[in-house]
Design a protein around this motif. Sequence first.
Motif, PDB file in Angstrom:
ATOM      1  N   TRP A 127       7.404  -1.774  10.434  1.00 26.13           N
ATOM      2  CA  TRP A 127       8.151  -2.837   9.756  1.00 26.13           C
ATOM      3  C   TRP A 127       7.281  -3.511   8.693  1.00 26.13           C
ATOM      4  O   TRP A 127       7.672  -3.657   7.541  1.00 26.13           O
ATOM      5  N   VAL A 128       6.073  -3.904   9.069  1.00 24.21           N
ATOM      6  CA  VAL A 128       5.185  -4.600   8.138  1.00 24.21           C
ATOM      7  C   VAL A 128       4.752  -3.667   7.008  1.00 24.21           C
ATOM      8  O   VAL A 128       4.734  -4.057   5.831  1.00 24.21           O
ATOM      9  N   LYS A 129       4.430  -2.441   7.337  1.00 26.12           N
ATOM     10  CA  LYS A 129       3.959  -1.499   6.309  1.00 26.12           C
ATOM     11  C   LYS A 129       5.041  -1.208   5.284  1.00 26.12           C
ATOM     12  O   LYS A 129       4.759  -1.073   4.084  1.00 26.12           O
ATOM     13  N   ALA A 133       4.575  -2.097   1.225  1.00 28.46           N
ATOM     14  CA  ALA A 133       4.698  -1.154   0.116  1.00 28.46           C
ATOM     15  C   ALA A 133       5.840  -1.520  -0.821  1.00 28.46           C
ATOM     16  O   ALA A 133       5.710  -1.469  -2.047  1.00 28.46           O
ATOM     17  N   LYS A 134       6.950  -1.943  -0.234  1.00 33.16           N
ATOM     18  CA  LYS A 134       8.135  -2.252  -1.039  1.00 33.16           C
ATOM     19  C   LYS A 134       7.942  -3.510  -1.872  1.00 33.16           C
ATOM     20  O   LYS A 134       8.426  -3.608  -3.011  1.00 33.16           O
ATOM     21  N   GLY A 135       7.217  -4.491  -1.330  1.00 32.25           N
ATOM     22  CA  GLY A 135       7.101  -5.789  -1.987  1.00 32.25           C
ATOM     23  C   GLY A 135       5.962  -5.914  -2.966  1.00 32.25           C
ATOM     24  O   GLY A 135       5.798  -6.968  -3.588  1.00 32.25           O
ATOM     25  N   GLY A 136       5.169  -4.870  -3.118  1.00 35.14           N
ATOM     26  CA  GLY A 136       4.084  -4.915  -4.086  1.00 35.14           C
ATOM     27  C   GLY A 136       2.980  -5.899  -3.739  1.00 35.14           C
ATOM     28  O   GLY A 136       2.341  -6.472  -4.633  1.00 35.14           O
ATOM     29  N   VAL A 139      -2.430  -5.659  -0.776  1.00 37.72           N
ATOM     30  CA  VAL A 139      -2.941  -5.468   0.575  1.00 37.72           C
ATOM     31  C   VAL A 139      -3.056  -3.973   0.845  1.00 37.72           C
ATOM     32  O   VAL A 139      -2.222  -3.181   0.388  1.00 37.72           O
ATOM     33  N   GLU A 140      -4.089  -3.600   1.540  1.00 38.83           N
ATOM     34  CA  GLU A 140      -4.268  -2.218   1.976  1.00 38.83           C
ATOM     35  C   GLU A 140      -4.096  -2.163   3.486  1.00 38.83           C
ATOM     36  O   GLU A 140      -4.380  -3.137   4.188  1.00 38.83           O
ATOM     37  N   PHE A 141      -3.615  -1.021   3.970  1.00 34.93           N
ATOM     38  CA  PHE A 141      -3.461  -0.896   5.418  1.00 34.93           C
ATOM     39  C   PHE A 141      -3.793   0.517   5.856  1.00 34.93           C
ATOM     40  O   PHE A 141      -3.580   1.490   5.135  1.00 34.93           O
ATOM     41  N   VAL A 142      -4.352   0.608   7.048  1.00 35.29           N
ATOM     42  CA  VAL A 142      -4.705   1.880   7.673  1.00 35.29           C
ATOM     43  C   VAL A 142      -4.206   1.838   9.104  1.00 35.29           C
ATOM     44  O   VAL A 142      -4.415   0.828   9.803  1.00 35.29           O
ATOM     45  N   THR A 143      -3.541   2.894   9.540  1.00 34.40           N
ATOM     46  CA  THR A 143      -3.026   2.964  10.900  1.00 34.40           C
ATOM     47  C   THR A 143      -3.805   3.964  11.725  1.00 34.40           C
ATOM     48  O   THR A 143      -4.071   5.088  11.291  1.00 34.40           O
ATOM     49  N   GLN A 271      15.742   5.378   6.371  1.00 37.53           N
ATOM     50  CA  GLN A 271      15.429   6.611   5.652  1.00 37.53           C
ATOM     51  C   GLN A 271      13.918   6.811   5.542  1.00 37.53           C
ATOM     52  O   GLN A 271      13.434   7.947   5.467  1.00 37.53           O
ATOM     53  N   SER A 272      13.169   5.713   5.589  1.00 33.53           N
ATOM     54  CA  SER A 272      11.706   5.815   5.463  1.00 33.53           C
ATOM     55  C   SER A 272      11.029   6.220   6.767  1.00 33.53           C
ATOM     56  O   SER A 272       9.866   6.648   6.762  1.00 33.53           O
ATOM     57  N   LEU A 273      11.737   6.084   7.882  1.00 36.09           N
ATOM     58  CA  LEU A 273      11.150   6.395   9.183  1.00 36.09           C
ATOM     59  C   LEU A 273      11.444   7.831   9.581  1.00 36.09           C
ATOM     60  O   LEU A 273      12.545   8.331   9.383  1.00 36.09           O
ATOM     61  N   SER A 274      10.474   8.483  10.172  1.00 35.91           N
ATOM     62  CA  SER A 274      10.677   9.843  10.658  1.00 35.91           C
ATOM     63  C   SER A 274      11.600   9.841  11.873  1.00 35.91           C
ATOM     64  O   SER A 274      11.578   8.917  12.700  1.00 35.91           O
ATOM     65  N   LEU A 275      12.383  10.891  12.000  1.00 37.26           N
ATOM     66  CA  LEU A 275      13.192  11.075  13.199  1.00 37.26           C
ATOM     67  C   LEU A 275      12.300  11.115  14.439  1.00 37.26           C
ATOM     68  O   LEU A 275      12.725  10.758  15.538  1.00 37.26           O
TER      69      LEU A 275
END
Length: 447
Positions: A127-129, A133-136, A139-143, A271-275
């Motif tokens: 949700w946060v990631k 990405a969408k909001g520009g 911030v960088e993130f690593v999972t 649509q952005s989430l994998s099945l």
Amino acid sequence: MPTPSLQDGIDTAGSAVNLLWKPGVAPWVLPVVEPEFAGWAAEQEAWRSGVALSDLSYHMSDTFFEGPDATRLLQDVSANNYENFAIGQAKQFVPVAYDGNIIVDGILLRERENRYTLTGVPASQSWVKYFAAKGGYDVEFVTNADSSVRRDGDPAVFRYQIQGRHALELVASAFGGPLPETKFFHSTPATLAGRPVRALRHGMAGQAGYEFIGDYADHEAVKDALLTAGEQYDLVQVGGLAYLTNGVESGWIPTPTPAIYTDPQLADYRQSLSLFSYEGQKPLNGSFFSENIEDYYISPWELGYGRSISFNHDFIGRDALQAAKAEVNRTKVTLEFNLDDVHAVFGAEPGRVLSYGRYRIETDSGLAGMTFYTANIAPVGTVLALSLIDTEFATPGTEVTVVWGEHPGAGTDPNADLGFARIRATVQPSPYDEFARTQYRKIAFVS
């Protein structure tokens, strides 16, 4: 061939419920950690009367967020208060969808001014990631995904939890003296076996304790130091089976259904989430069946997260969440199963009863709620079910019935009498554990 999305899976199945409904599914188990060390009952008893070590290094996903906009991002996507969020402090993370229902909670730790770690099941991190990405946001993130099916190689960090009546004594022995006075859900830097660790004041099932976090390269040295210090306190290691039961007594529902499956505003998100993501594969089962996935959604108010919610900023779902406070009609309770019925359904020695199934709770008036988290708690002597029930039936001592069976899903009336076993149960408070209910909860929720 591109990986199908969650939305693709819903479209193919015909509905989110058709996608997720999997009757009879086996309960999820912790990866990597031994299922048992001393045995289910002995391990459950250890965090009550002795001291227990739980290895939490493998079953949770971590996402590390860092950058000038990290705080602003988190404010925009969650209901938490960030005004007095100290470095080294952790919070119960509360993200909600546009309808005000919860996505999934997590533990958010502020490591530095502009660096946070979000830990737990992956849904809140996804949700946060997505909005990062969408909001520009800058911030960088690593999972670092969990070890069950999502990660190759070692985790980035280890997590060891020491809890129980003698936890603080053991910790003082291991560190050569008591750690600095630390508020609940705050942390302090420390050194153990010559390795740097973060000591987070935390415990489960209402017991005192710490969670020690550090670089995974140091996990063996730190674990050996804790085990050595624990010898004089008869430290018990907790296996992956018994560990999963402690939330039943402490009142924590770990895996609510994310409120994302039908809202048109979240079409791109699906649509952005994998099945094959958590959201696409987390199964539903039990005797409570509905064709409408929204019947499985939960409000943070129902989960008891009110003290973690702040309306001092704007965030996704703010207005809906605020309005929902006046409309809550379910209460979180613990159901204590009738022992005669437990023996009739599960056998004379119930053993390892563990289910995340949604089982119907009924009264003479009909459907009254559903279970979320059911386990045999050996030191209690019966099966407990952490549940949501209509408020009118939430008074401790109220007698109810749990319908124990697996509804086959679409094509069968949700209210059909399928001949399932019926287990008498008594409503008890949540948390069930008295210390967790009367003392631990006073300090557990930090805004």
